[in-house]
Design a protein around this motif. Structure first.
Motif, PDB file in Angstrom:
ATOM      1  N   TRP A 225      24.820  29.949 -45.286  1.00  0.00           N
ATOM      2  CA  TRP A 225      25.242  28.870 -46.180  1.00  0.00           C
ATOM      3  C   TRP A 225      25.936  27.727 -45.456  1.00  0.00           C
ATOM      4  CZ3 TRP A 225      30.296  27.306 -46.734  1.00  0.00           C
ATOM      5  CH2 TRP A 225      31.284  28.160 -46.250  1.00  0.00           C
ATOM      6  N   LYS A 226      26.623  28.011 -44.326  1.00  0.00           N
ATOM      7  CA  LYS A 226      27.340  26.941 -43.624  1.00  0.00           C
ATOM      8  C   LYS A 226      26.372  25.895 -43.083  1.00  0.00           C
ATOM      9  CE  LYS A 226      31.382  29.693 -42.293  1.00  0.00           C
ATOM     10  NZ  LYS A 226      32.204  30.207 -41.163  1.00  0.00           N
ATOM     11  N   ILE A 227      25.290  26.351 -42.433  1.00  0.00           N
ATOM     12  CA  ILE A 227      24.295  25.417 -41.910  1.00  0.00           C
ATOM     13  C   ILE A 227      23.617  24.683 -43.059  1.00  0.00           C
ATOM     14  CG2 ILE A 227      22.130  25.218 -40.637  1.00  0.00           C
ATOM     15  CD1 ILE A 227      24.509  25.813 -38.878  1.00  0.00           C
ATOM     16  N   ALA A 228      23.337  25.391 -44.154  1.00  0.00           N
ATOM     17  CA  ALA A 228      22.697  24.760 -45.312  1.00  0.00           C
ATOM     18  C   ALA A 228      23.557  23.631 -45.865  1.00  0.00           C
ATOM     19  CB  ALA A 228      22.431  25.807 -46.392  1.00  0.00           C
ATOM     20  N   VAL A 229      24.846  23.897 -46.039  1.00  0.00           N
ATOM     21  CA  VAL A 229      25.763  22.880 -46.569  1.00  0.00           C
ATOM     22  C   VAL A 229      25.887  21.715 -45.601  1.00  0.00           C
ATOM     23  CG1 VAL A 229      28.164  22.402 -47.196  1.00  0.00           C
ATOM     24  CG2 VAL A 229      27.066  24.500 -48.001  1.00  0.00           C
ATOM     25  N   LEU A 230      25.971  22.011 -44.305  1.00  0.00           N
ATOM     26  CA  LEU A 230      26.099  20.955 -43.304  1.00  0.00           C
ATOM     27  C   LEU A 230      24.861  20.069 -43.285  1.00  0.00           C
ATOM     28  CD1 LEU A 230      27.911  19.785 -41.101  1.00  0.00           C
ATOM     29  CD2 LEU A 230      26.863  21.378 -39.474  1.00  0.00           C
ATOM     30  N   TYR A 231      23.689  20.680 -43.392  1.00  0.00           N
ATOM     31  CA  TYR A 231      22.449  19.910 -43.396  1.00  0.00           C
ATOM     32  C   TYR A 231      22.362  19.025 -44.642  1.00  0.00           C
ATOM     33  CZ  TYR A 231      17.514  18.730 -43.732  1.00  0.00           C
ATOM     34  OH  TYR A 231      16.344  18.039 -43.861  1.00  0.00           O
ATOM     35  N   ILE A 232      22.650  19.610 -45.799  1.00  0.00           N
ATOM     36  CA  ILE A 232      22.598  18.840 -47.038  1.00  0.00           C
ATOM     37  C   ILE A 232      23.570  17.667 -46.979  1.00  0.00           C
ATOM     38  CG2 ILE A 232      23.018  18.902 -49.523  1.00  0.00           C
ATOM     39  CD1 ILE A 232      20.494  20.367 -48.673  1.00  0.00           C
ATOM     40  N   THR A 233      24.769  17.922 -46.459  1.00  0.00           N
ATOM     41  CA  THR A 233      25.793  16.871 -46.362  1.00  0.00           C
ATOM     42  C   THR A 233      25.334  15.744 -45.456  1.00  0.00           C
ATOM     43  OG1 THR A 233      27.556  18.497 -46.730  1.00  0.00           O
ATOM     44  CG2 THR A 233      28.189  16.370 -45.779  1.00  0.00           C
ATOM     45  N   THR A 234      24.827  16.103 -44.274  1.00  0.00           N
ATOM     46  CA  THR A 234      24.383  15.065 -43.333  1.00  0.00           C
ATOM     47  C   THR A 234      23.143  14.338 -43.859  1.00  0.00           C
ATOM     48  OG1 THR A 234      23.180  16.789 -42.099  1.00  0.00           O
ATOM     49  CG2 THR A 234      25.356  16.167 -41.288  1.00  0.00           C
ATOM     50  N   GLY A 235      22.274  15.053 -44.575  1.00  0.00           N
ATOM     51  CA  GLY A 235      21.105  14.401 -45.158  1.00  0.00           C
ATOM     52  C   GLY A 235      21.502  13.348 -46.177  1.00  0.00           C
ATOM     53  N   VAL A 236      22.493  13.670 -47.002  1.00  0.00           N
ATOM     54  CA  VAL A 236      22.998  12.705 -47.984  1.00  0.00           C
ATOM     55  C   VAL A 236      23.646  11.519 -47.277  1.00  0.00           C
ATOM     56  CG1 VAL A 236      24.713  12.349 -49.801  1.00  0.00           C
ATOM     57  CG2 VAL A 236      23.284  14.388 -49.832  1.00  0.00           C
ATOM     58  N   ILE A 237      24.386  11.794 -46.201  1.00  0.00           N
ATOM     59  CA  ILE A 237      25.023  10.710 -45.443  1.00  0.00           C
ATOM     60  C   ILE A 237      23.970   9.775 -44.862  1.00  0.00           C
ATOM     61  CG2 ILE A 237      26.360  10.182 -43.367  1.00  0.00           C
ATOM     62  CD1 ILE A 237      28.005  12.711 -43.932  1.00  0.00           C
ATOM     63  N   ILE A 238      22.898  10.338 -44.309  1.00  0.00           N
ATOM     64  CA  ILE A 238      21.812   9.511 -43.784  1.00  0.00           C
ATOM     65  C   ILE A 238      21.249   8.615 -44.887  1.00  0.00           C
ATOM     66  CG2 ILE A 238      19.410   9.568 -42.978  1.00  0.00           C
ATOM     67  CD1 ILE A 238      20.096  11.952 -41.280  1.00  0.00           C
ATOM     68  N   ALA A 239      21.014   9.190 -46.059  1.00  0.00           N
ATOM     69  CA  ALA A 239      20.462   8.410 -47.174  1.00  0.00           C
ATOM     70  C   ALA A 239      21.408   7.291 -47.585  1.00  0.00           C
ATOM     71  CB  ALA A 239      20.186   9.339 -48.359  1.00  0.00           C
ATOM     72  N   ILE A 240      22.699   7.581 -47.640  1.00  0.00           N
ATOM     73  CA  ILE A 240      23.689   6.576 -48.033  1.00  0.00           C
ATOM     74  C   ILE A 240      23.768   5.451 -47.006  1.00  0.00           C
ATOM     75  CG2 ILE A 240      26.152   6.152 -48.404  1.00  0.00           C
ATOM     76  CD1 ILE A 240      26.318   9.028 -49.528  1.00  0.00           C
ATOM     77  N   VAL A 241      23.910   5.822 -45.738  1.00  0.00           N
ATOM     78  CA  VAL A 241      24.084   4.834 -44.661  1.00  0.00           C
ATOM     79  C   VAL A 241      22.836   3.973 -44.504  1.00  0.00           C
ATOM     80  CG1 VAL A 241      24.411   4.531 -42.175  1.00  0.00           C
ATOM     81  CG2 VAL A 241      25.793   6.206 -43.428  1.00  0.00           C
ATOM     82  N   ALA A 242      21.647   4.620 -44.447  1.00  0.00           N
ATOM     83  CA  ALA A 242      20.405   3.873 -44.266  1.00  0.00           C
ATOM     84  C   ALA A 242      20.176   2.917 -45.439  1.00  0.00           C
ATOM     85  CB  ALA A 242      19.230   4.833 -44.125  1.00  0.00           C
ATOM     86  N   GLY A 243      20.403   3.395 -46.656  1.00  0.00           N
ATOM     87  CA  GLY A 243      20.232   2.534 -47.824  1.00  0.00           C
ATOM     88  C   GLY A 243      21.220   1.379 -47.829  1.00  0.00           C
ATOM     89  N   PHE A 244      22.457   1.658 -47.448  1.00  0.00           N
ATOM     90  CA  PHE A 244      23.492   0.618 -47.416  1.00  0.00           C
ATOM     91  C   PHE A 244      23.133  -0.479 -46.406  1.00  0.00           C
ATOM     92  CE2 PHE A 244      27.548  -1.065 -45.775  1.00  0.00           C
ATOM     93  CZ  PHE A 244      28.093  -1.561 -46.953  1.00  0.00           C
ATOM     94  N   ILE A 245      22.662  -0.057 -45.219  1.00  0.00           N
ATOM     95  CA  ILE A 245      22.292  -1.039 -44.187  1.00  0.00           C
ATOM     96  C   ILE A 245      21.122  -1.897 -44.657  1.00  0.00           C
ATOM     97  CG2 ILE A 245      21.345  -1.314 -41.865  1.00  0.00           C
ATOM     98  CD1 ILE A 245      22.893   1.192 -41.063  1.00  0.00           C
ATOM     99  N   ILE A 246      20.108  -1.268 -45.232  1.00  0.00           N
ATOM    100  CA  ILE A 246      18.951  -2.019 -45.722  1.00  0.00           C
ATOM    101  C   ILE A 246      19.371  -2.988 -46.822  1.00  0.00           C
ATOM    102  CG2 ILE A 246      16.789  -1.801 -47.028  1.00  0.00           C
ATOM    103  CD1 ILE A 246      16.258   0.784 -45.462  1.00  0.00           C
ATOM    104  N   GLY A 247      20.290  -2.558 -47.675  1.00  0.00           N
ATOM    105  CA  GLY A 247      20.791  -3.447 -48.717  1.00  0.00           C
ATOM    106  C   GLY A 247      21.515  -4.652 -48.147  1.00  0.00           C
ATOM    107  N   LYS A 248      22.318  -4.443 -47.110  1.00  0.00           N
ATOM    108  CA  LYS A 248      23.064  -5.536 -46.490  1.00  0.00           C
ATOM    109  C   LYS A 248      22.155  -6.526 -45.764  1.00  0.00           C
ATOM    110  CE  LYS A 248      27.329  -4.752 -47.617  1.00  0.00           C
ATOM    111  NZ  LYS A 248      28.062  -5.742 -48.442  1.00  0.00           N
ATOM    112  N   LEU A 249      20.990  -6.060 -45.317  1.00  0.00           N
ATOM    113  CA  LEU A 249      20.074  -6.942 -44.596  1.00  0.00           C
ATOM    114  C   LEU A 249      19.338  -7.917 -45.521  1.00  0.00           C
ATOM    115  CD1 LEU A 249      18.510  -4.435 -42.012  1.00  0.00           C
ATOM    116  CD2 LEU A 249      20.207  -6.225 -41.577  1.00  0.00           C
ATOM    117  N   LYS A 250      19.456  -7.698 -46.857  1.00  0.00           N
ATOM    118  CA  LYS A 250      18.850  -8.601 -47.844  1.00  0.00           C
ATOM    119  C   LYS A 250      17.358  -8.826 -47.564  1.00  0.00           C
ATOM    120  CE  LYS A 250      22.893  -9.376 -49.771  1.00  0.00           C
ATOM    121  NZ  LYS A 250      23.213  -8.844 -51.110  1.00  0.00           N
TER     122      LYS A 250
END
Length: 336
Positions: free
Chosen positions: A150-175
């Motif tokens: 479960w530790k690796i599963a939670v870590l992967y899910i967490t980092t996957g969500v972070i990637i989605a948030i960061v990548a989407g935020f950067i693309i949004g800022k680039l207009k």
């Protein structure tokens, strides 16, 4: 529980070996590999992991499907676009979290994307959702939990969500809205009426979805397990450890580059990832390969090209590749 699985795996191995010996006996041969320890280890590995993974898939997908019934695509679209609440960084967070419990695959990329843009959802928020859905889902959660804990599963899910948030935020800022294909704005997807199902309907639909999903992914699971079992028994571990192990500082970006043109999903990739880690490939390197396959597959990029101009598609691929490489190195550092 595990004792029963072990006995079942041994029984299936003996049954398979007897069947193969009978088949080869019809041709007057008796291959030596059937008696080898490597063959036995590989077959028992295959059956043991198959039993564990399919049991977890049946149970957890059913539970997640019940939760998913509260977030149909129409409601997700309204939650993200309603009264501008999804705008800004909070919108990226909400979109990435909704992506976990909302069905999405490359085949549905175009209609989902168009529907979100039509609803006035910001481009960056839309991308956060599109990244999260294929990479962070119940299949990945179940199989990661079963193979790594479960530790690796939670870590992967967490980092996957972070990637989605960061990548989407950067693309949004680039207009980069001007790099959407013109046809996107001329297509009307329409709105479906939201119907609140009863609990009986939720359970029935969840069970139906569970069975249908298993029908779709079981070949990927079996193929992935078969490849993992072959690696388990016959792969040159020393070679893998040398070229993809801790001693190669470029192993993570190489894994991402190899993963991008491939097409599979968590079900087909994770058994291979599991066996690679057992042979000395660092967890971060192996998971970076998986992230590239599930979130940057070539077929999905071809489909997205229908609504994204080349420059925006290239920016999306570049941001995703860089963040996945970063996460890979991060995993390798903290999971030493």
């Amino acid at each position: 529980m595990f004792a029963v699985i072990g006995h079942t795996s041994s029984f299936l191995y003996n049954l398979l070996t007897a069947l193969l010996k009978w088949i080869f006996g019809l041709f007057g041969t008796n291959p030596e590999f059937l008696e080898s320890a490597r063959f036995k280890d590989s077959v028992e590995y295959f059956f043991t992991d198959a039993i564990v993974i399919f049991l977890m898939l049946i149970i957890i997908i059913f539970i997640v499907s019940i939760l998913r019934s509260f977030f149909p695509p129409e409601r997700t679209k309204k939650l993200l676009g309603e009264q501008g609440k999804a705008r800004g960084f909070i919108g990226n967070i909400v979109a990435a979290l909704l992506g976990i419990v909302t069905p999405f695959c490359s085949c549905s990329a175009v209609p989902v994307f168009i529907g979100f843009i039509e609803a006035g959802i910001p481009l960056g928020v839309t991308f956060s959702f599109l990244i999260s859905s294929p990479m962070v889902n119940e299949v990945a959660l179940v199989m990661l939990w079963g193979l790594f804990g479960w530790k690796i599963a939670v870590l992967y899910i967490t980092t996957g969500v972070i990637i989605a948030i960061v990548a989407g935020f950067i693309i949004g800022k680039l207009k980069m809205e001007r790099y959407l294909e013109d046809d996107v704005f001329s297509i009307r997807m329409g709105d479906a009426e939201l119907v609140k199902p009863t609990w009986k309907q939720r359970i029935s639909d969840a069970w139906s979805y569970d069975l249908n999903l298993l029908k779709k992914i079981w070949p990927y699971v079996v193929i992935g397990l078969a490849i993992g079992a072959a690696i388990h028994g016959w792969a040159p571990g020393d070679w893998l450890a040398k070229y993809a192990g801790k001693g190669n500082p470029f192993a993570v970006p190489i894994a991402v580059i190899i993963g991008i043109p491939l097409y599979s999903n968590a079900a087909g990739t994770l058994p291979i990832v599991s066996e690679l880690t057992k042979l000395g490939v660092p967890m971060g390197t192996a998971l970076s390969f998986m992230m590239a396959v599930t979130a940057l597959s070539l077929p999905e990029m071809i489909i997205l090209r229908k609504v994204l101009k080349p420059k925006l598609l290239a920016v999306f691929i570049g941001i995703m590749a860089v963040t996945i490489v970063f996460i890979g190195y991060f995993f390798n550092i903290i999971l030493v």
